[in-house]
Design an enzyme around this catalytic site. Sequence first.
Site, PDB file in Angstrom:
ATOM      1  N   TYR A   1     -17.346 -15.663  -9.503  1.00 48.21           N
ATOM      2  CA  TYR A   1     -16.635 -16.688 -10.253  1.00 48.21           C
ATOM      3  C   TYR A   1     -16.284 -17.823  -9.301  1.00 48.21           C
ATOM      4  O   TYR A   1     -15.521 -17.630  -8.363  1.00 48.21           O
ATOM      5  CB  TYR A   1     -15.354 -16.120 -10.858  1.00 48.21           C
ATOM      6  CG  TYR A   1     -15.569 -15.149 -11.989  1.00 48.21           C
ATOM      7  CD1 TYR A   1     -15.746 -15.603 -13.294  1.00 48.21           C
ATOM      8  CD2 TYR A   1     -15.596 -13.778 -11.750  1.00 48.21           C
ATOM      9  CE1 TYR A   1     -15.940 -14.710 -14.337  1.00 48.21           C
ATOM     10  CE2 TYR A   1     -15.795 -12.880 -12.792  1.00 48.21           C
ATOM     11  CZ  TYR A   1     -15.958 -13.351 -14.091  1.00 48.21           C
ATOM     12  OH  TYR A   1     -16.149 -12.473 -15.111  1.00 48.21           O
TER      13      TYR A   1
ATOM     14  N   CYS B   1      -5.723  -9.483   2.063  1.00 44.40           N
ATOM     15  CA  CYS B   1      -6.852  -8.647   2.501  1.00 44.40           C
ATOM     16  C   CYS B   1      -8.062  -9.444   2.966  1.00 44.40           C
ATOM     17  O   CYS B   1      -8.434  -9.381   4.136  1.00 44.40           O
ATOM     18  CB  CYS B   1      -7.254  -7.702   1.378  1.00 44.40           C
ATOM     19  SG  CYS B   1      -6.011  -6.465   0.980  1.00 44.40           S
TER      20      CYS B   1
ATOM     21  N   VAL C   1       0.828  -1.208   0.000  1.00 44.61           N
ATOM     22  CA  VAL C   1       0.000   0.000   0.000  1.00 44.61           C
ATOM     23  C   VAL C   1       0.858   1.252   0.000  1.00 44.61           C
ATOM     24  O   VAL C   1       0.607   2.208  -0.750  1.00 44.61           O
ATOM     25  CB  VAL C   1      -0.950  -0.005   1.220  1.00 44.61           C
ATOM     26  CG1 VAL C   1      -1.703   1.326   1.317  1.00 44.61           C
ATOM     27  CG2 VAL C   1      -1.944  -1.153   1.109  1.00 44.61           C
TER      28      VAL C   1
ATOM     29  N   THR D   1      -5.130  -0.838   6.830  1.00 44.11           N
ATOM     30  CA  THR D   1      -6.440  -1.373   7.202  1.00 44.11           C
ATOM     31  C   THR D   1      -6.448  -1.616   8.702  1.00 44.11           C
ATOM     32  O   THR D   1      -5.684  -2.442   9.213  1.00 44.11           O
ATOM     33  CB  THR D   1      -6.724  -2.672   6.442  1.00 44.11           C
ATOM     34  OG1 THR D   1      -6.710  -2.409   5.035  1.00 44.11           O
ATOM     35  CG2 THR D   1      -8.086  -3.233   6.830  1.00 44.11           C
TER      36      THR D   1
END
Length: 457
Positions: free
Chosen positions: A257, A266, A11, A121
């Site tokens: 999918y 994540c 990030v 996060t």
Amino acid sequence: MRLCIVGTGYVGLVSAACFAEMGNTVTCIDVNPSVVDQLNAGHVHIFEPGLEPMVLRSHADGRLNFTTRLEDGIGDADCVFICVGTPPREDGSCDLSHVHQVARQIGRTMQAPLVVVDKSTVPVGTADMVRGLILEELGRRGADIEVDVVSNPEFLKEGAAIADFMRPDRVVIGTDSQRAASLMRELYAPFTRTRDKMLFMSVRSAEMTKYASNCMLATKISFINEIALICEKVGADVREVRNGIGSDSRIGYQFIYPGVGYGGSCFPKDVKALIQTASGSGVEPMLLNAVEAVNRRQKRHMAEMVLERFAPEGGVAGKVMAMWGLAFKANTDDMREAASLSVIEELTGAGMRIRAFDPVAGGNARRILAENPLVEVLPDQYGVCDGADALLVVTEWNQFRNPDFARVKSLLTSPRLFDGRNLYQPAAMIERGFDYCCIGGGDAMARERLKGGPKAG
């Protein structure tokens, strides 16, 4: 603007490169001297399409610099971004020790009013904690300096992070400070010229938005994987079912999918963290617990299909499986929580040997799997097939989508192919002479139709 970004992980480095690309002057801080030396020497330590040339260009132009010293970046910065890791603890909660350390260092170092941005996060309430730690350190110095803490979560897809940052769907900014809001609006204006994509909200709402977003996407993946498993049992084809539900505009086609389960840095971490946040707040996270349980099951489902197919032949012990793909998804070298690791654990636990290829993640995989004597990671996509008893596709790299099937068939001892990403058309694979197995029942239905059974209406 002059920006300081603490952390040159995924990030941090992507954010720094993109901000510098727009003309800002960015100083990146990392505690690892070898990483800083590599970056200053022009070697990018992270694989992400388009990242390296962007970093090298801005570094050469003097807009992007790297150092181990926070004071070198914070002195004249307009804002400081916290982009350090928040790995999961054993109970699934976030380890915020790196965030704590950075917050205290900022409080010890800052000399002028500053906007501090949480981009890592982090759980709800972290910005308040960061502000408290900074103020505590300022108090110890006897310094009265204004500081605002903003939540600005990232929404970057590995493999498409540059495009996501440069052309975002939205920019979420959590703040109650007009000064900080104005600065963030100015900073992100070049990225949102086509329309207003900036969403201003409370700090805690912004922190929650990141978790809710990733958990929603993980939920869609687990949902379609559970539907796929049901399809296998009742004689339906999940590909047809996906088309049927995806055409509903309320549902859409994205993230439905079927495959081998989600992984990466994540989704697994964020689902676990929100489960912990909910439980700690007195809410039983029934749906999130189910999402995680379905994903655990799905990661081992393809291995179970392999074991079942080989059972009539005396099992998999001593046999060789060629494997295409090791990274958790295409266009990344990230092996964190990769489904391939679960599949390999199951198959080698039953005595099967694995010969694997990944165009980018091979080096990381070798390090992770070094102690498993039944695993080889080779540099040749077709070489892994030579003499193998079957081929298993785990990651959806483009080069696997339309390979030389005749060559694959000639190299395998038996033309058996397991498709963990549903890349191929079942009927076409069967007509090519493969014993083809995929996720969600499409292979069984194709065999039935080729025999003259029920047709699609």
